[in-house]
Design a protein around this motif. Structure first.
Motif, short mmCIF file in Angstrom:
data_model
loop_
_atom_site.label_atom_id
_atom_site.label_comp_id
_atom_site.label_asym_id
_atom_site.label_seq_id
_atom_site.Cartn_x
_atom_site.Cartn_y
_atom_site.Cartn_z
N ALA A 1 0.53 -1.28 0.04
CA ALA A 1 -0.11 0.03 0.04
C ALA A 1 0.98 1.23 -0.10
O ALA A 1 0.56 2.48 -0.73
CB ALA A 1 -1.07 -0.07 1.16
N HIS A 2 2.07 1.34 0.87
CA HIS A 2 3.09 2.44 0.78
C HIS A 2 4.23 1.94 0.97
O HIS A 2 4.84 2.12 1.94
CB HIS A 2 2.43 3.30 2.18
N PRO A 3 4.77 1.47 -0.29
CA PRO A 3 6.06 0.85 -0.12
C PRO A 3 7.16 1.96 0.08
O PRO A 3 8.07 1.40 0.70
CB PRO A 3 6.28 0.30 -1.67
N ASP A 4 7.03 3.17 -0.03
CA ASP A 4 8.10 3.89 0.26
C ASP A 4 8.27 4.08 1.69
O ASP A 4 9.67 3.96 2.27
CB ASP A 4 8.01 5.17 -0.29
N GLU A 5 7.15 4.01 2.56
CA GLU A 5 7.26 4.03 3.99
C GLU A 5 7.59 2.78 4.58
O GLU A 5 8.70 2.74 5.53
CB GLU A 5 6.07 4.58 4.51
N LEU A 6 7.28 1.74 3.89
CA LEU A 6 7.77 0.30 4.32
C LEU A 6 9.13 0.26 4.20
O LEU A 6 9.93 -0.09 4.95
CB LEU A 6 6.90 -0.68 3.51
N ASN A 7 9.70 0.49 2.91
CA ASN A 7 11.06 0.45 2.51
C ASN A 7 12.11 1.53 3.34
O ASN A 7 13.05 0.85 3.84
CB ASN A 7 11.23 0.59 1.04
N ARG A 8 11.55 2.43 3.72
CA ARG A 8 12.37 3.33 4.59
C ARG A 8 12.60 2.70 5.94
O ARG A 8 13.67 2.89 6.45
CB ARG A 8 11.65 4.57 4.73
N HIS A 9 11.70 2.12 6.49
CA HIS A 9 11.78 1.51 7.75
C HIS A 9 12.57 0.06 7.66
O HIS A 9 13.65 0.09 8.60
CB HIS A 9 10.58 1.05 8.40
N LEU A 10 12.56 -0.42 6.51
CA LEU A 10 13.23 -1.88 6.46
C LEU A 10 14.76 -1.45 6.14
O LEU A 10 15.47 -2.11 6.91
CB LEU A 10 12.66 -2.60 5.17
N THR A 11 15.05 -0.58 5.23
CA THR A 11 16.37 -0.30 4.99
C THR A 11 17.21 0.26 6.00
O THR A 11 18.31 0.11 6.30
CB THR A 11 16.68 0.44 3.57
N ALA A 12 16.63 1.25 7.08
CA ALA A 12 17.03 1.84 7.90
C ALA A 12 17.55 0.90 8.89
O ALA A 12 18.47 1.03 9.57
CB ALA A 12 16.24 2.84 8.38
N PHE A 13 16.72 -0.19 9.06
CA PHE A 13 16.93 -1.15 10.14
C PHE A 13 18.00 -2.26 9.69
O PHE A 13 18.99 -2.59 10.41
CB PHE A 13 15.50 -1.88 10.55
N LEU A 14 17.61 -2.59 8.45
CA LEU A 14 18.57 -3.71 7.91
C LEU A 14 19.89 -3.27 7.49
O LEU A 14 20.84 -4.19 7.56
CB LEU A 14 17.69 -4.56 6.78
N THR A 15 20.07 -1.97 7.29
CA THR A 15 21.46 -1.52 6.77
C THR A 15 21.71 -0.09 7.53
O THR A 15 21.66 0.88 7.13
CB THR A 15 21.43 -1.31 5.21
N PRO A 16 21.79 -0.42 9.09
CA PRO A 16 21.86 0.65 9.68
C PRO A 16 23.28 1.57 9.37
O PRO A 16 23.37 2.88 9.76
CB PRO A 16 22.10 0.39 10.98
N ASP A 17 24.23 1.07 8.90
CA ASP A 17 25.52 1.82 8.73
C ASP A 17 25.60 2.31 7.11
O ASP A 17 26.61 2.80 6.76
CB ASP A 17 26.53 0.82 8.93
N ARG A 18 24.49 2.04 6.43
CA ARG A 18 24.54 2.57 4.93
C ARG A 18 24.64 4.22 5.19
O ARG A 18 23.89 4.74 6.01
CB ARG A 18 23.29 2.24 4.29
N PRO A 19 25.28 4.70 4.26
CA PRO A 19 25.48 6.27 4.12
C PRO A 19 24.12 6.91 3.97
O PRO A 19 23.30 6.40 3.17
CB PRO A 19 26.40 6.55 3.17
#
Length: 299
Positions: free
Chosen positions: A281-299
């Motif tokens: 339904a809101h993939p941008d919001e979902l992906n923001r949470h997932l990538t921030a959590f799963l890749t915490p050291d990403r620039p």
């Protein structure tokens, strides 16, 4: 890695299974990233894994909800692969999809967890990030408790039977699904009721309905919710994302229990989503949470 090119259940031309598998392949073709379709041998049967992202990326295993198939992750794969993950979307064995269960039963929860052990072994993945939606969230949580050294980070997306039970009203509405015959119309009606006014992807809705009606039914492995004492032993960093309008359970109760039993977990509720639309339904919001959590050291 001992995986080999994909195979799956063999349909009869013109059968309901044939229609489901054709819809599955069409859904996978709509993924926004190139997919490598793998078949992984396990003692329980061949398991389909749809892989994408850099081959040397950080492994991320995705477990779908009951009946959803691994194609349900289409709105998240590009973001996760782009963040450097080797995404490994698994078709649950015994569930609609392209995995093939060779045994009448898995052998309960130990067999289900042993199957996932075998999948990771065959993929040559000693440790992985792990995400699951719905029933897949329950499996992911049980696996993290079973093999904590093999799970680096754990993401639970509107997980069922993890922190609270089903709402009685949900079980009442789901009852027709368990009364023969299994028809696509019953599945569509259930998805439409649960999703309400949230945006349900029409192609995935049809795939789910065809799988419910046409895939050989196998009783899913279920078990009790993990106890609060067991949950408090979990040291794996955990993200719990809940659908604001889910009808499966009370998201406020689930959020409170997750925070109570997993004090270091990140818990959030995504607005404008139901249980079955959380992934799309809101993939941008979902992906923001997932990538921030799963890749915490990403620039």
């Amino acid at each position: 890695m001992s995986a080999h090119p994909a195979a799956g259940p063999a349909p009869s031309p013109g059968s309901a299974l044939d229609a489901f598998l054709a819809a599955y392949d069409e859904a996978l073709a709509r993924w926004p990233v190139p997919v490598e379709a793998l078949t992984v041998p396990t003692p329980y049967g061949a398991t389909r894994v749809n892989a994408c992202g850099p081959r040397d990326g950080r492994p991320l295993v995705l477990l779908h909800g009951g009946g959803a198939t691994s194609t349900c992750w289409s709105a998240t794969t590009a973001a996760l692969a782009g963040a450097g993950h080797r995404v490994l979307a698994v078709d649950l064995i015994g569930d609609p999809g392209r995995s093939t269960l060779d045994r009448p039963r898995l052998g309960g929860v130990p067999g289900l967890l042993g199957w996932l052990d075998a999948v990771l072994d065959a993929l040559d993945v000693p440790a992985t990030d792990l995400a699951g939606h719905s029933y897949g969230g329950w499996i992911a949580l049980r696996y993290a408790l079973h093999a904590p050294t093999r799970v680096r980070r754990l993401a639970l997306l509107d997980p069922t039977q993890c922190f609270a039970g089903f709402r009685p009203g949900y079980l009442l509405h789901a009852l027709p699904l368990f009364v023969p015959p299994r028809t696509a119309a019953k599945a569509r009606a259930h998805l439409d009721w649960e999703s309400g006014d949230t945006a349900l992807d029409p192609a995935w809705r049809e795939l789910y309905a065809l799988g419910f009606a046409g895939f050989p039914a196998a009783r899913p492995v279920t078990g009790p919710r993990p106890s609060a004492a067991d949950l408090r032993t979990l040291t794996v960093p955990t993200l719990v994302l809940l659908a604001a309008h889910t009808r499966t359970h009370d998201p406020r109760t689930v959020a409170a229990q997750a925070r109570r039993t997993l004090p270091d977990a990140t818990v959030a509720v995504l607005p404008g989503t139901s249980h079955h639309t959380l992934l799309t339904a809101h993939p941008d919001e979902l992906n923001r949470h997932l990538t921030a959590f799963l890749t915490p050291d990403r620039p």
